[in-house]
Design a protein around this motif. Structure first.
Motif, PDB file in Angstrom:
ATOM      1  N   ALA A 248       0.820  -1.213   0.000  1.00  0.00           N
ATOM      2  CA  ALA A 248       0.000   0.000   0.000  1.00  0.00           C
ATOM      3  C   ALA A 248       0.853   1.262   0.000  1.00  0.00           C
ATOM      4  O   ALA A 248       0.504   2.262  -0.632  1.00  0.00           O
ATOM      5  N   LEU A 316      -3.915  -4.494   0.718  1.00  0.00           N
ATOM      6  CA  LEU A 316      -5.186  -3.935   0.230  1.00  0.00           C
ATOM      7  C   LEU A 316      -6.045  -5.036  -0.389  1.00  0.00           C
ATOM      8  O   LEU A 316      -6.954  -4.763  -1.169  1.00  0.00           O
ATOM      9  N   ARG A 321     -11.147  -1.930  -0.352  1.00  0.00           N
ATOM     10  CA  ARG A 321      -9.801  -1.338  -0.444  1.00  0.00           C
ATOM     11  C   ARG A 321      -9.828   0.176  -0.648  1.00  0.00           C
ATOM     12  O   ARG A 321      -8.916   0.877  -0.192  1.00  0.00           O
ATOM     13  N   ARG A 324      -9.853   1.795   2.681  1.00  0.00           N
ATOM     14  CA  ARG A 324      -8.526   1.710   3.313  1.00  0.00           C
ATOM     15  C   ARG A 324      -7.560   2.714   2.691  1.00  0.00           C
ATOM     16  O   ARG A 324      -6.767   3.355   3.408  1.00  0.00           O
TER      17      ARG A 324
END
Length: 357
Positions: A248, A316, A321, A324
């Motif tokens: 990420a 993710l 996702r 996030r």
């Protein structure tokens, strides 16, 4: 490595009101066979994702294959039409910008039909009328290799748009269709950005300044698209890092670089993957390695593709996702207004600018 269950309440409070668009993705699972009907679990993941819409590839079955692409594309569109008809409470075909608001209001996933490669046209640009009537609204000019339109990003000659390609750009502009320059060579990208009368998109790419792979775009290309009022979507792919599995943090680095180059009004996310998380099983590992080998055999595999580097970001690897990613951007002090633009507001604005209401 299995995905976490999506929380009931989004971590980023702004998601409830934001238009969230994955500019290259779709419902389903990685291991689903072609034309498999969507399951309740797949639809539940789409609901949990918080996404308003996706740019859905409808010529993926034989991308780059002129011999079969027209017929395969028509069949693929028919398949997705059938899925929408079977699940009208979960899916909505998006043909105009105003339908994004309806997808958000009704909590359905909007499907925006798009091409990766111009192979479905063959040598007949009049097919645009057919594709438009079938609902295709986004047209990627090339895949990795050369086609009749221009050079893809793997072509060493880097020859740019052909005369045929220039005619296609003119016809797409006249139709108010969105031009997509993902997978295009550098000269093809710059040629199309220069000659298009409308803003254009690179729906799924990375930044070459961070990871100099052919699939990633130089700052010159990114700026040319942004200066035209366009859009750049950053993907969740292996090409975000020079070596090894991207995480990420790598995605955030590419997003922030793109914002620095393009401005916050021209950047978003095009995951280049399915919504449902991937279960990394022995069966998955074998299938993934086989697919990489097949892409290499067909000459469409790009440098950076590796059977040991997955085409998703492990931290993710969850249906929600986008929530996030918003949380990670907020932690780095990006404003809620900017995050809303990145999650989909910028792409929604672009569709309105190109398609009209």
């Amino acid at each position: 490595m299995f995905a976490a269950t999506a929380p009931v309440k989004p971590a980023w409070a702004g998601l409830a009101d934001a238009i969230a668009i994955d500019t290259l993705g779709g419902p389903g699972t990685y291991d689903a066979e072609p034309y498999t009907p969507l399951t309740e679990a797949m639809l539940a993941d789409a609901k949990a994702s918080g996404l308003t819409a996706v740019n859905l590839t409808v010529n993926g079955a034989s991308v780059g294959n002129y011999a079969r692409n027209y017929e395969d594309t028509v069949r693929e569109i028919a398949y997705w039409n059938a899925q929408i008809a079977a699940h009208p409470d979960a899916l909505l075909l998006v043909r105009r910008a105003s339908e994004l608001a309806e997808a958000k209001r009704s909590r359905r996933l909007g499907l925006i039909y798009g091409f990766q490669d111009a192979a479905p046209f063959g040598e007949n640009l009049d097919r645009l009328d057919t594709f438009w009537d079938l609902g295709v609204r986004i047209y990627q000019l090339t895949y990795n290799k050369r086609n009749l339109v221009g050079d893809g990003c793997l072509e060493p000659a880097n020859a740019g748009l052909s005369m045929f390609g220039r005619k296609l750009v003119e016809k797409l502009n006249a139709r108010k269709a969105l031009i997509d320059l993902s997978h295009a060579g550098q000269r093809t990208t710059l040629d199309a950005a220069a000659m298009s009368k409308a803003p254009i998109a690179i729906t799924h790419t990375g930044c070459a300044a961070i990871a100099p792979f052919p699939r990633n775009k130089t700052d010159e290309e990114l700026k040319a698209v942004a200066d035209k009022g366009g859009y750049v979507g950053i993907y969740l792919m292996p090409f975000l890092r020079g070596k090894g599995q991207p995480m990420a943090a790598d995605l955030i680095a590419h997003l922030e670089h793109a914002i620095d180059v393009c401005g916050e009004d021209h950047v978003g996310i095009g995951s280049d993957g399915v919504i449902s998380p991937v279960a990394v099983t022995p069966e998955f590992k074998k299938k993934f390695a086989d697919e990489i080998a097949d892409r290499r055999k067909r000459g469409i595999s790009a440098p950076g593709e590796d059977p040991n580097v997955y085409t998703f970001i492990p931290d993710l690897n969850r249906a929600d996702r986008f929530d996030r990613i918003a949380e990670l951007l907020a932690a780095r002090k990006h404003s809620d207004a900017r995050i809303a633009k990145i999650l989909g507001g910028n792409f929604a604005r672009l569709l309105n600018d190109v398609w009209g209401v």
